[in-house]
Design a protein around this motif. Structure first.
Motif, PDB file in Angstrom:
ATOM      1  N   GLN A 160      72.907  87.558  73.922  1.00  0.00           N
ATOM      2  CA  GLN A 160      71.511  87.966  73.843  1.00  0.00           C
ATOM      3  C   GLN A 160      71.485  89.475  73.590  1.00  0.00           C
ATOM      4  OE1 GLN A 160      68.983  85.885  74.028  1.00  0.00           O
ATOM      5  NE2 GLN A 160      69.893  84.048  74.922  1.00  0.00           N
ATOM      6  N   GLY A 161      70.482  89.974  72.869  1.00  0.00           N
ATOM      7  CA  GLY A 161      70.464  91.410  72.653  1.00  0.00           C
ATOM      8  C   GLY A 161      69.386  91.859  71.698  1.00  0.00           C
ATOM      9  N   GLU A 162      69.312  93.177  71.579  1.00  0.00           N
ATOM     10  CA  GLU A 162      68.381  93.822  70.663  1.00  0.00           C
ATOM     11  C   GLU A 162      69.168  94.709  69.706  1.00  0.00           C
ATOM     12  OE1 GLU A 162      65.683  95.850  73.217  1.00  0.00           O
ATOM     13  OE2 GLU A 162      64.705  94.013  73.917  1.00  0.00           O
ATOM     14  N   ARG A 163      68.469  95.494  68.912  1.00  0.00           N
ATOM     15  CA  ARG A 163      69.132  96.312  67.904  1.00  0.00           C
ATOM     16  C   ARG A 163      70.114  97.300  68.535  1.00  0.00           C
ATOM     17  NH1 ARG A 163      64.927  98.334  64.046  1.00  0.00           N
ATOM     18  NH2 ARG A 163      65.031  96.137  63.433  1.00  0.00           N
ATOM     19  N   ALA A 164      69.754  97.873  69.672  1.00  0.00           N
ATOM     20  CA  ALA A 164      70.663  98.817  70.336  1.00  0.00           C
ATOM     21  C   ALA A 164      71.966  98.121  70.736  1.00  0.00           C
ATOM     22  CB  ALA A 164      69.992  99.421  71.563  1.00  0.00           C
ATOM     23  N   ASP A 165      71.880  96.848  71.156  1.00  0.00           N
ATOM     24  CA  ASP A 165      73.083  96.100  71.521  1.00  0.00           C
ATOM     25  C   ASP A 165      73.934  95.811  70.286  1.00  0.00           C
ATOM     26  OD1 ASP A 165      72.380  95.659  74.396  1.00  0.00           O
ATOM     27  OD2 ASP A 165      70.707  94.570  73.484  1.00  0.00           O
ATOM     28  N   LEU A 166      73.269  95.516  69.177  1.00  0.00           N
ATOM     29  CA  LEU A 166      73.999  95.277  67.925  1.00  0.00           C
ATOM     30  C   LEU A 166      74.757  96.530  67.508  1.00  0.00           C
ATOM     31  CD1 LEU A 166      74.442  93.314  65.425  1.00  0.00           C
ATOM     32  CD2 LEU A 166      72.567  94.598  64.355  1.00  0.00           C
ATOM     33  N   PHE A 167      74.080  97.677  67.555  1.00  0.00           N
ATOM     34  CA  PHE A 167      74.725  98.927  67.159  1.00  0.00           C
ATOM     35  C   PHE A 167      75.849  99.289  68.132  1.00  0.00           C
ATOM     36  CE2 PHE A 167      70.707 100.632  64.815  1.00  0.00           C
ATOM     37  CZ  PHE A 167      70.870  99.629  63.873  1.00  0.00           C
ATOM     38  N   GLY A 168      75.647  98.987  69.417  1.00  0.00           N
ATOM     39  CA  GLY A 168      76.705  99.246  70.388  1.00  0.00           C
ATOM     40  C   GLY A 168      77.931  98.388  70.115  1.00  0.00           C
ATOM     41  N   LEU A 169      77.718  97.116  69.750  1.00  0.00           N
ATOM     42  CA  LEU A 169      78.824  96.240  69.407  1.00  0.00           C
ATOM     43  C   LEU A 169      79.551  96.747  68.168  1.00  0.00           C
ATOM     44  CD1 LEU A 169      80.348  93.556  69.860  1.00  0.00           C
ATOM     45  CD2 LEU A 169      78.629  92.443  68.418  1.00  0.00           C
ATOM     46  N   TYR A 170      78.800  97.248  67.209  1.00  0.00           N
ATOM     47  CA  TYR A 170      79.394  97.829  65.991  1.00  0.00           C
ATOM     48  C   TYR A 170      80.351  98.961  66.346  1.00  0.00           C
ATOM     49  CZ  TYR A 170      79.503 100.445  61.549  1.00  0.00           C
ATOM     50  OH  TYR A 170      79.898 101.119  60.420  1.00  0.00           O
ATOM     51  N   ASP A 171      79.953  99.822  67.280  1.00  0.00           N
ATOM     52  CA  ASP A 171      80.807 100.941  67.690  1.00  0.00           C
ATOM     53  C   ASP A 171      82.017 100.451  68.475  1.00  0.00           C
ATOM     54  OD1 ASP A 171      79.118 102.787  66.498  1.00  0.00           O
ATOM     55  OD2 ASP A 171      77.931 103.079  68.316  1.00  0.00           O
ATOM     56  N   VAL A 172      81.805  99.496  69.383  1.00  0.00           N
ATOM     57  CA  VAL A 172      82.891  99.011  70.222  1.00  0.00           C
ATOM     58  C   VAL A 172      83.962  98.313  69.379  1.00  0.00           C
ATOM     59  CG1 VAL A 172      83.507  97.292  71.980  1.00  0.00           C
ATOM     60  CG2 VAL A 172      81.560  98.812  72.340  1.00  0.00           C
ATOM     61  N   MET A 173      83.542  97.514  68.400  1.00  0.00           N
ATOM     62  CA  MET A 173      84.513  96.781  67.585  1.00  0.00           C
ATOM     63  C   MET A 173      85.508  97.724  66.920  1.00  0.00           C
ATOM     64  SD  MET A 173      83.912  93.519  67.900  1.00  0.00           S
ATOM     65  CE  MET A 173      85.105  92.998  66.680  1.00  0.00           C
ATOM     66  N   GLN A 174      85.061  98.894  66.560  1.00  0.00           N
ATOM     67  CA  GLN A 174      85.927  99.826  65.841  1.00  0.00           C
ATOM     68  C   GLN A 174      86.910 100.551  66.742  1.00  0.00           C
ATOM     69  OE1 GLN A 174      83.907 101.806  62.317  1.00  0.00           O
ATOM     70  NE2 GLN A 174      82.130 101.142  63.480  1.00  0.00           N
ATOM     71  N   THR A 175      86.809 100.329  68.056  1.00  0.00           N
ATOM     72  CA  THR A 175      87.791 100.897  68.982  1.00  0.00           C
ATOM     73  C   THR A 175      88.888  99.902  69.324  1.00  0.00           C
ATOM     74  OG1 THR A 175      86.682 100.176  71.034  1.00  0.00           O
ATOM     75  CG2 THR A 175      85.925 102.230  70.024  1.00  0.00           C
ATOM     76  N   LEU A 176      88.809  98.676  68.786  1.00  0.00           N
ATOM     77  CA  LEU A 176      89.735  97.623  69.185  1.00  0.00           C
ATOM     78  C   LEU A 176      90.976  97.585  68.305  1.00  0.00           C
ATOM     79  CD1 LEU A 176      87.186  94.738  69.841  1.00  0.00           C
ATOM     80  CD2 LEU A 176      88.124  96.378  71.484  1.00  0.00           C
ATOM     81  N   GLU A 177      92.077  97.153  68.898  1.00  0.00           N
ATOM     82  CA  GLU A 177      93.346  97.062  68.188  1.00  0.00           C
ATOM     83  C   GLU A 177      93.264  96.076  67.022  1.00  0.00           C
ATOM     84  OE1 GLU A 177      97.077  98.482  67.597  1.00  0.00           O
ATOM     85  OE2 GLU A 177      95.884  99.027  69.347  1.00  0.00           O
ATOM     86  N   ILE A 178      92.415  95.067  67.130  1.00  0.00           N
ATOM     87  CA  ILE A 178      92.311  94.052  66.073  1.00  0.00           C
ATOM     88  C   ILE A 178      91.535  94.551  64.863  1.00  0.00           C
ATOM     89  CG2 ILE A 178      92.475  92.110  67.679  1.00  0.00           C
ATOM     90  CD1 ILE A 178      89.393  91.833  67.311  1.00  0.00           C
ATOM     91  N   VAL A 179      90.986  95.756  64.920  1.00  0.00           N
ATOM     92  CA  VAL A 179      90.241  96.321  63.790  1.00  0.00           C
ATOM     93  C   VAL A 179      90.955  97.595  63.334  1.00  0.00           C
ATOM     94  CG1 VAL A 179      88.024  97.173  62.940  1.00  0.00           C
ATOM     95  CG2 VAL A 179      88.081  95.396  64.697  1.00  0.00           C
ATOM     96  N   PRO A 180      91.915  97.488  62.398  1.00  0.00           N
ATOM     97  CA  PRO A 180      92.621  98.678  61.914  1.00  0.00           C
ATOM     98  C   PRO A 180      91.654  99.723  61.360  1.00  0.00           C
ATOM     99  CG  PRO A 180      93.752  96.701  61.203  1.00  0.00           C
ATOM    100  CD  PRO A 180      92.439  96.257  61.795  1.00  0.00           C
ATOM    101  N   LEU A 181      92.123 100.951  61.306  1.00  0.00           N
ATOM    102  CA  LEU A 181      91.252 102.078  60.952  1.00  0.00           C
ATOM    103  C   LEU A 181      90.785 102.047  59.501  1.00  0.00           C
ATOM    104  CD1 LEU A 181      93.218 104.884  62.815  1.00  0.00           C
ATOM    105  CD2 LEU A 181      90.920 104.092  63.363  1.00  0.00           C
ATOM    106  N   ASP A 182      91.649 101.610  58.588  1.00  0.00           N
ATOM    107  CA  ASP A 182      91.315 101.686  57.170  1.00  0.00           C
ATOM    108  C   ASP A 182      90.552 100.444  56.716  1.00  0.00           C
ATOM    109  OD1 ASP A 182      92.522 104.131  56.894  1.00  0.00           O
ATOM    110  OD2 ASP A 182      94.467 103.294  56.345  1.00  0.00           O
ATOM    111  N   GLY A 183      89.447 100.667  56.038  1.00  0.00           N
ATOM    112  CA  GLY A 183      88.667  99.553  55.511  1.00  0.00           C
ATOM    113  C   GLY A 183      87.188  99.885  55.493  1.00  0.00           C
ATOM    114  N   PRO A 184      86.412  99.193  54.650  1.00  0.00           N
ATOM    115  CA  PRO A 184      84.974  99.470  54.540  1.00  0.00           C
ATOM    116  C   PRO A 184      84.201  98.990  55.758  1.00  0.00           C
ATOM    117  CG  PRO A 184      85.565  97.585  53.196  1.00  0.00           C
ATOM    118  CD  PRO A 184      86.843  98.139  53.719  1.00  0.00           C
TER     119      PRO A 184
END
Length: 575
Positions: free
Chosen positions: A267-291
């Motif tokens: 469940q969530g709103e736009r702020a939660d979506l944007f927060g998830l966007y930021d968190v995903m990019q700190t994870l080991e499963i999301v390498p740094l290089d890519g669009p």
């Protein structure tokens, strides 16, 4: 002729190695080149490939499908066979590595022998050894009549398959014009058929089986996750449900391939979506290089590196955020692209979203977010701001062979210059920053035995703020009389290297250097710093304006702490 000679050399080399791999008793590694749901077609295709390639075998795959494979090989040899034969277009572009445990009853060679595979009889390396053209089972007129029975989606599917195989590069419209006919003829030629430009019924089966083979190989099937409120096709031959750890439903790897899938649901709103966007990019499963792209109510993230390719997308709709992540090994792009497209196409929302209470019993760690490892830098050290636009002084060991350099894990920085002899490097953020405080270098030589304070990220960022370490100035030179060094009586940590050393007036009298890399182990309370004059020389040579301290009066501990926090920065090197 050259292409055929390369194939001949591979046949000799790997035909002999195939026998060795079989005799060794280790699990065989194979290159799967095609799969068909029609047994006579599978036999025909196995015979066709046996005319030009060594080590061709056929096995039942289960579910009424039959696979044509090359091997068995060692893993390294299988990868080379796959690479070279694909490049030479000896095998389909979506061929892939598979293992003996995925293979059932053997149907080719026709004697069904399953014992030791001896080195095959190889074709003579002359043009006469090329495979004969397979005579069509339907005349062009019969093929046209059967073609007219196809509906629009079936016609579009054939064009899609031809495009995936690299033969068609026009619009997927279901209209079989001159471009489609040429692509059909090209496909027929490559696959050993008479190039009529009209696919017969059995040829259409072969083409679609080739196209669907990547999905078959990973067990693509429907999965309805009622708790997550998502129904989607997943590679269930490679992944299986593991656990809930909101906002993720984890589907972990079930084979050596190492594929993983996350279903995203909350469940969530736009702020939660944007927060998830930021968190995903700190994870080991999301390498740094890519669009990466973030829109008003959705985002997509692709990352490539460290042996994996990951793709994540999520959308906010009706107060619920839902999406998925696909994590796939590098080097298997053909299958990854097909699996990703199948997930995207089949993804459907159902009622409900993942309850935040799910997975309450999951292990907790500061290094985990919802059961996923946070990406960590290879090395983190300290640094400090030396001008008002955010230039940073640090140690060279913090910036060696980095894919990316960051300041405070947030801002990217570029290496401007370094003095390898002194062990000092200058960084410039890619975007202008406005530091709370900037170093003021002490203009004179400090007094021996005077108290000094070091500010640094002692624990390489774990605490989130710099730590102060206290000591005294033991000498204004190194152990061998180096005038650019100062010797300190204090016991810093590794992460403190690059941090500023202050006198009692808040002026910077030096920068802490790492322990010497000569194998010596000095007493615990002996450290060295590059002195203020040496730092000034490095900065001025790089065109930076240095701020000199003007007031020698002592400052309060609170003021010193304020300056240290505002000036000191965490420098991280990422792979």
């Amino acid at each position: 002729m050259i292409r055929f000679f390369v194939a001949f050399l591979l046949a000799v080399t790997f035909g002999l190695r195939a026998a060795t791999a079989q005799q060794s008793g280790a699990e065989g590694v194979w290159v799967q080149i095609e799969a068909h749901s029609d047994f006579p077609v599978a036999e025909q295709r196995a015979q066709f490939f046996s005319g030009s390639l060594a080590d061709v075998q056929g096995f039942a795959l289960g579910g009424g499908w039959y696979g044509i494979v090359l091997g068995p090989y060692t893993r390294a040899d299988a990868e080379q066979v796959l690479r070279v034969y694909r490049a030479e277009r000896q095998i389909p572009s979506d061929s892939f590595i598979t293992f003996s445990r995925s293979l059932g009853r053997q149907f080719w060679p026709q004697d069904g022998a399953t014992g030791i595979v001896t080195a095959p009889t190889l074709p003579t390396p002359t043009p006469a050894a090329q495979s004969p053209v397979v005579v069509s089972d339907e005349t062009p007129a019969q093929a046209r009549r059967s073609e007219r029975l196809l509906n629009r989606e079936e016609r579009r599917g054939l064009q899609t398959a031809l495009k995936a195989e690299g033969f068609y590069n026009s619009t997927i419209d279901g209209a079989f014009g001159p471009g489609t006919r040429r692509s059909m003829a090209d496909w027929q030629s490559v696959n050993g058929y008479e190039p009529t430009g009209i696919l017969t019924t059995s040829q259409r089966i072969v083409l679609m089986d080739q196209y669907n083979a990547p999905l078959l190989s990973v067990g693509m099937a429907r999965r309805s996750d009622e708790k997550a409120g998502i129904s989607v096709d997943l590679p269930l031959g490679e992944v299986a449900f593991s656990r809930y750890d909101p906002p993720f439903a984890h589907y972990d790897a079930q084979s050596d391939l190492g594929a993983r899938v996350l279903l995203i649901s909350q469940q969530g709103e736009r702020a939660d979506l944007f927060g998830l966007y930021d968190v995903m990019q700190t994870l080991e499963i999301v390498p740094l290089d890519g669009p990466r792209q973030r829109r008003k109510d959705s985002f997509t993230i692709e990352g490539r590196g460290n042996g994996i390719v990951s793709y994540t997308e999520a959308t906010l709709r009706d107060g619920q955020i839902k999406g998925f992540s696909l994590i796939w090994p590098e080097g298997d792009e053909g299958r990854r692209a097909r699996v990703l497209q199948a997930i995207k196409t089949s993804f459907a929302r159902t009622d409900g979203a993942l309850d935040p209470a799910e997975g309450a019993e999951a292990a907790q760690s500061v290094d985990l977010v919802s059961g996923l490892e946070i990406r960590k830098p290879r090395i983190s050290r300290s640094g400090f701001y030396v001008d008002r636009s955010g230039a940073v002084l640090t140690v060279t060991e913090a910036v060696q062979n980095c894919t990316r350099i960051t300041l405070d894990n947030t801002y990217r920085a570029d290496l401007v210059s370094q003095d390898s002899g002194l062990g000092v490097a200058i960084l410039r953020p890619t975007q202008p920053l406005a530091p709370m405080a900037v170093a003021e270098l002490h203009p004179d030589e400090p007094k021996l035995q005077s108290p000094v304070t070091l500010a640094g990220y002692s624990y390489e960022g774990v605490l989130g703020a710099p730590t102060l370490t206290f000591g005294t100035l033991s000498d204004v030179a190194g152990l061998r009389g180096e005038v650019e060094l100062s010797r300190l009586a204090m016991a810093p940590q590794k992460g403190d290297a690059g941090g500023p050393v202050f006198d009692t007036g808040g002026s910077v009298v030096g920068m802490l250097l790492p322990d010497p890399a000569n194998g010596q182990q000095l007493p615990r309370d002996v450290s060295f710093a590059a002195d203020a004059q040496a730092l000034r020389n490095v900065l001025e040579e790089s065109g930076l304006t240095v701020e000199n301290a003007s007031d020698a009066a002592e400052i309060t501990p609170d003021e010193l702490n304020r300056r240290a926090i505002g000036m000191t920065v965490l420098v991280s090197c990422w792979d």
